[in-house]
Design an enzyme around this catalytic site. Structure first.
Site, PDB file in Angstrom:
ATOM      1  CE  LYS A 141      -3.942   1.297  -0.112  1.00  0.00           C
ATOM      2  NZ  LYS A 141      -5.344   0.344  -0.662  1.00  0.00           N
ATOM      3  CG  ASP A 181      -7.318   2.950  -0.921  1.00  0.00           C
ATOM      4  OD1 ASP A 181      -7.245   2.110  -1.410  1.00  0.00           O
ATOM      5  OD2 ASP A 181      -7.249   4.175  -0.171  1.00  0.00           O
TER       6      ASP A 181
HETATM    7  P1  NDP Z   1     -13.150   7.926  -2.872  1.00  0.00           P
HETATM    8  O1  NDP Z   1     -11.705   8.555  -2.916  1.00  0.00           O
HETATM    9  O2  NDP Z   1     -13.820   7.654  -4.025  1.00  0.00           O
HETATM   10  O3  NDP Z   1     -14.610   7.900  -2.266  1.00  0.00           O
HETATM   11  C1  NDP Z   1     -13.929   7.944  -0.687  1.00  0.00           C
HETATM   12  C2  NDP Z   1     -15.391   8.528   0.088  1.00  0.00           C
HETATM   13  O4  NDP Z   1     -15.552   8.115   1.451  1.00  0.00           O
HETATM   14  C3  NDP Z   1     -16.246   9.906  -0.327  1.00  0.00           C
HETATM   15  O5  NDP Z   1     -16.877   9.770  -0.232  1.00  0.00           O
HETATM   16  C4  NDP Z   1     -15.440  11.047   0.537  1.00  0.00           C
HETATM   17  O6  NDP Z   1     -15.796  11.499   1.429  1.00  0.00           O
HETATM   18  C5  NDP Z   1     -15.275   9.993   2.565  1.00  0.00           C
HETATM   19  N1  NDP Z   1     -14.364   8.980   3.223  1.00  0.00           N
HETATM   20  C6  NDP Z   1     -13.359   8.889   3.159  1.00  0.00           C
HETATM   21  N2  NDP Z   1     -12.761   9.570   4.253  1.00  0.00           N
HETATM   22  C7  NDP Z   1     -13.183   9.466   4.904  1.00  0.00           C
HETATM   23  C8  NDP Z   1     -13.683   9.891   6.509  1.00  0.00           C
HETATM   24  N3  NDP Z   1     -12.571  10.293   7.124  1.00  0.00           N
HETATM   25  N4  NDP Z   1     -14.796   9.822   7.279  1.00  0.00           N
HETATM   26  C9  NDP Z   1     -15.892   9.920   6.836  1.00  0.00           C
HETATM   27  N5  NDP Z   1     -16.048   9.486   4.882  1.00  0.00           N
HETATM   28  C10 NDP Z   1     -14.887   9.269   4.529  1.00  0.00           C
HETATM   29  O7  NDP Z   1     -12.426   6.437  -2.265  1.00  0.00           O
HETATM   30  P2  NDP Z   1     -12.840   5.080  -2.637  1.00  0.00           P
HETATM   31  O8  NDP Z   1     -13.691   4.982  -2.907  1.00  0.00           O
HETATM   32  O9  NDP Z   1     -11.962   4.055  -3.516  1.00  0.00           O
HETATM   33  O10 NDP Z   1     -12.758   4.245  -1.052  1.00  0.00           O
HETATM   34  C11 NDP Z   1     -13.477   4.093  -0.396  1.00  0.00           C
HETATM   35  C12 NDP Z   1     -13.254   2.747   0.690  1.00  0.00           C
HETATM   36  O11 NDP Z   1     -13.199   1.350  -0.273  1.00  0.00           O
HETATM   37  C13 NDP Z   1     -11.677   2.516   1.337  1.00  0.00           C
HETATM   38  O12 NDP Z   1     -11.401   2.364   2.654  1.00  0.00           O
HETATM   39  C14 NDP Z   1     -10.777   1.948   0.506  1.00  0.00           C
HETATM   40  O13 NDP Z   1      -9.757   1.710   1.254  1.00  0.00           O
HETATM   41  C15 NDP Z   1     -11.759   1.255  -0.262  1.00  0.00           C
HETATM   42  N6  NDP Z   1     -11.165   0.364  -1.090  1.00  0.00           N
HETATM   43  C16 NDP Z   1     -11.233   0.931  -2.415  1.00  0.00           C
HETATM   44  C17 NDP Z   1     -10.595  -0.068  -3.537  1.00  0.00           C
HETATM   45  C18 NDP Z   1     -10.948   1.069  -4.460  1.00  0.00           C
HETATM   46  O14 NDP Z   1     -10.859  -0.055  -5.820  1.00  0.00           O
HETATM   47  N7  NDP Z   1     -10.642   1.853  -5.875  1.00  0.00           N
HETATM   48  C19 NDP Z   1     -11.010  -1.340  -3.536  1.00  0.00           C
HETATM   49  C20 NDP Z   1     -10.727  -1.932  -2.157  1.00  0.00           C
HETATM   50  C21 NDP Z   1     -11.510  -1.167  -1.169  1.00  0.00           C
HETATM   51  P3  NDP Z   1     -15.035  13.019   1.299  1.00  0.00           P
HETATM   52  O15 NDP Z   1     -15.038  13.087  -0.359  1.00  0.00           O
HETATM   53  O16 NDP Z   1     -15.748  13.685   2.430  1.00  0.00           O
HETATM   54  O17 NDP Z   1     -13.713  12.211   2.154  1.00  0.00           O
HETATM   55  O1  2IT Z   2      -8.022  -1.576  -0.956  1.00  0.00           O
HETATM   56  C1  2IT Z   2      -7.289  -2.227  -2.411  1.00  0.00           C
HETATM   57  O2  2IT Z   2      -7.918  -3.146  -2.607  1.00  0.00           O
HETATM   58  C2  2IT Z   2      -7.978  -1.078  -3.352  1.00  0.00           C
HETATM   59  N1  2IT Z   2      -7.325   0.248  -2.961  1.00  0.00           N
HETATM   60  C3  2IT Z   2      -7.307  -1.926  -5.035  1.00  0.00           C
HETATM   61  C4  2IT Z   2      -6.151  -2.268  -5.290  1.00  0.00           C
HETATM   62  C5  2IT Z   2      -5.572  -2.460  -6.319  1.00  0.00           C
HETATM   63  O3  2IT Z   2      -4.310  -3.191  -6.539  1.00  0.00           O
HETATM   64  O4  2IT Z   2      -6.576  -2.114  -6.892  1.00  0.00           O
END
Ligand code: NDP
Ligand code: 2IT
Length: 462
Positions: A141, A181
């Site tokens: 990460k 992420d």
């Molecule tokens: P984005 O940046 O696209 O979206 C994140 C969302 O979560 C936003 O709406 C944001 O709001 C909110 N958020 C972030 N931090 C906080 C916080 N501290 N408190 C409240 N709301 C918060 O990220 P992703 O959708 O990609 O990721 C979301 C989750 O999914 C994370 O835990 C990530 O690790 C996990 N994940 C992502 C993957 C991917 O492929 N993208 C794969 C697997 C897991 P704001 O705009 O206000 O910050």
């Molecule tokens: O938490 C996760 O699995 C991710 N943010 C996606 C990682 C990736 O390599 O696609």
């Protein structure tokens, strides 16, 4: 030497508990103040300790002790200049946790809260998640305490270029393959890939989540949210249920939340909520295709805030400063960030009749919340199982890049469905308890651990 797993890991005896306590005391002593890392490790150690106790060689080889020590931690200065001409300094990270089963693989997070503890917890989780995908990917990460929120495109580009100027020397298509992420989507991957290509003079699949016309896989944007819904479908099926007609509460409004919402809606559910760090919206009529398109435009093009949804659709209410968990639902999908469901939220969800919690985010439920879900015997899946569709599809993007061809959306989606079904089957295999309750935490942790541990033992003391 392949070690066949034994299946009866249900009880933690006194000796095992002593082992866990001593292990955790040592970990906390060596990694002071890294609370998120402690939390992620404890969950895994509690699940796999009976396995470790059952096989003396695992203790002799100190497999678990090796797993919690990252193979490499890179921390670096990221200097850049903002639009006012002021010098800014951020901190960059890449935690290369484990390469036993493949090149390091994992996302990059840009968020003001990023620190070493958060990077290590995410890299640790990633190692087990990637093992569950059935694809050959190690765990890593990275990220920075830089927040893209409120920054101009030019500032984001300058930051990404500076970040990659250092990171590029540590990554590569067969070494370490970053992706997105929180705070890192298509725009940021584009700027980072451009700088990587310029400095290394190679066009390879070193980052995933790339644009559709320059090596990105179809379905990668959708994959995490869709995969979480496929996993939830499999969980619901164990109780003869489906998404049809169910009320779903989703947190977040980013990549994962958007596509979880779209798929849940298309599977017949009524999606009631979305959120960001400022508050949540509740739409009692549920999302539809038109509203989803509005959300995509609001979040991905205009980079607006979720409260604007309630201005556009007056039947919806906006609750500033709150999380969505008090809205009665059948299925909850936390898709924002770590520790966003606390004990009181979990109690509220269960008391309101929620019977399925599928994590799209990484570690969104606190240990106390998980205890409430499991105590109530509701369906509960940890992120490392149910959000693995994102990294799995990144793995499929790597394959397509290596082959220099592109699969259709249908082909990628079919592979994603198969992978999510396989992960669910692995959870059943290792997580089904004596009374038939499926402990997905235990199932996912033991399945991931067995694969990585065996690979480590076979490769000797490295
Ligand atoms: P984005 O940046 O696209 O979206 C994140 C969302 O979560 C936003 O709406 C944001 O709001 C909110 N958020 C972030 N931090 C906080 C916080 N501290 N408190 C409240 N709301 C918060 O990220 P992703 O959708 O990609 O990721 C979301 C989750 O999914 C994370 O835990 C990530 O690790 C996990 N994940 C992502 C993957 C991917 O492929 N993208 C794969 C697997 C897991 P704001 O705009 O206000 O910050
Ligand atoms: O938490 C996760 O699995 C991710 N943010 C996606 C990682 C990736 O390599 O696609």
């Amino acid at each position: 030497m392949i070690i066949e797993p034994i299946l009866d890991f249900t009880r933690m005896d006194k000796q095992t508990k002593t082992y866990v306590d001593a292990f955790m005391a040592d970990l906390i002593r060596k990694n002071p103040g890294e609370n998120e890392f402690h939390q992620a490790v404890r969950e895994v150690v509690e699940s796999v300790a009976p396995v470790v106790m059952a096989y003396p060689y695992m203790r002799e080889q100190k497999v678990l002790e090796r797993m919690v020590e990252p193979e490499r931690v890179i921390m670096f200065r990221v200097p850049w200049m903002d639009d006012q001409g002021e010098v800014q300094i951020n901190r960059g990270f890449r935690v290369q946790m484990n390469s036993a089963i493949g090149p390091y693989k994992g996302g990059i997070r840009f968020h003001a809260s990023v620190n070493l503890s958060i990077m290590k917890f995410l890299a640790f989780e990633q190692t087990f998640k990637n093992a569950l995908t059935t694809l050959p990917m190690g765990g890593a990460k990275g990220g920075s305490d830089f927040s893209p929120r409120g920054k101009s495109d030019a500032e984001v580009m300058r930051f990404c270029q500076s970040f990659m100027t250092e990171l590029q020397r540590h990554i590569g298509a067969d070494t370490d393959v970053p992706a997105g992420d929180i705070g890192v989507g298509g725009r940021e991957i584009g700027y980072m890939f451009g700088q990587y290509k310029r400095l290394r003079d190679e066009f390879t699949g070193t980052l995933t989540g790339k644009g559709q016309h320059w090596g990105g896989s179809l379905m990668r944007p959708e994959a995490t949210g869709y995969g979480a819904c496929y996993f939830a479908e499999a969980m619901l099926r164990t109780r003869g249920e489906s998404f049809e007609g169910k009320r779903v509460c989703i947190s977040g409004a980013g990549n994962v939340a958007q596509f979880a919402a779209q798929k849940a809606m298309r599977l017949g559910a009524k999606v009631l909520t979305l959120s960001d760090s400022d508050g949540f919206i509740y739409d009692p009529e549920g999302l539809n295709e038109e509203k989803m398109n509005y959300v995509f435009e609001l979040k991905n093009v205009r980079r607006g805030r979720i409260k604007e949804y309630a201005q556009k659709y007056p039947q919806a209410q906006y609750f500033p400063g709150e999380r969505p968990w008090r809205i009665p639902c059948d299925i909850a999908m936390p898709c924002a960030t770590q520790n966003e469901i606390e004990k009181a939220d979990a109690k509220t969800l269960v008391n309101n009749g929620c019977f399925c919690v599928t994590e799209g985010a990484n570690m969104p439920s606190t240990p106390e919340a998980i205890a409430i879900f499991q105590g109530a015997k509701i369906l509960y899946s940890p992120g490392k199982a149910s959000n693995a569709g994102g990294v799995a599809t990144s793995g499929l993007e790597m394959t397509q890049n290596s082959m220099r061809l592109k699969w259709t959306a249908e082909e990628v989606d079919q592979r994603l469905r198969t992978i999510m079904a396989d992960i669910h089957a692995a959870c059943l295999k290792y997580g089904t308890e004596e009374d038939g309750y499926i402990n997905y935490v235990k199932g996912a942790n033991i399945a991931g651990f067995m694969k990585v541990a065996n690979a480590m033992v076979e490769q000797g003391l490295v």
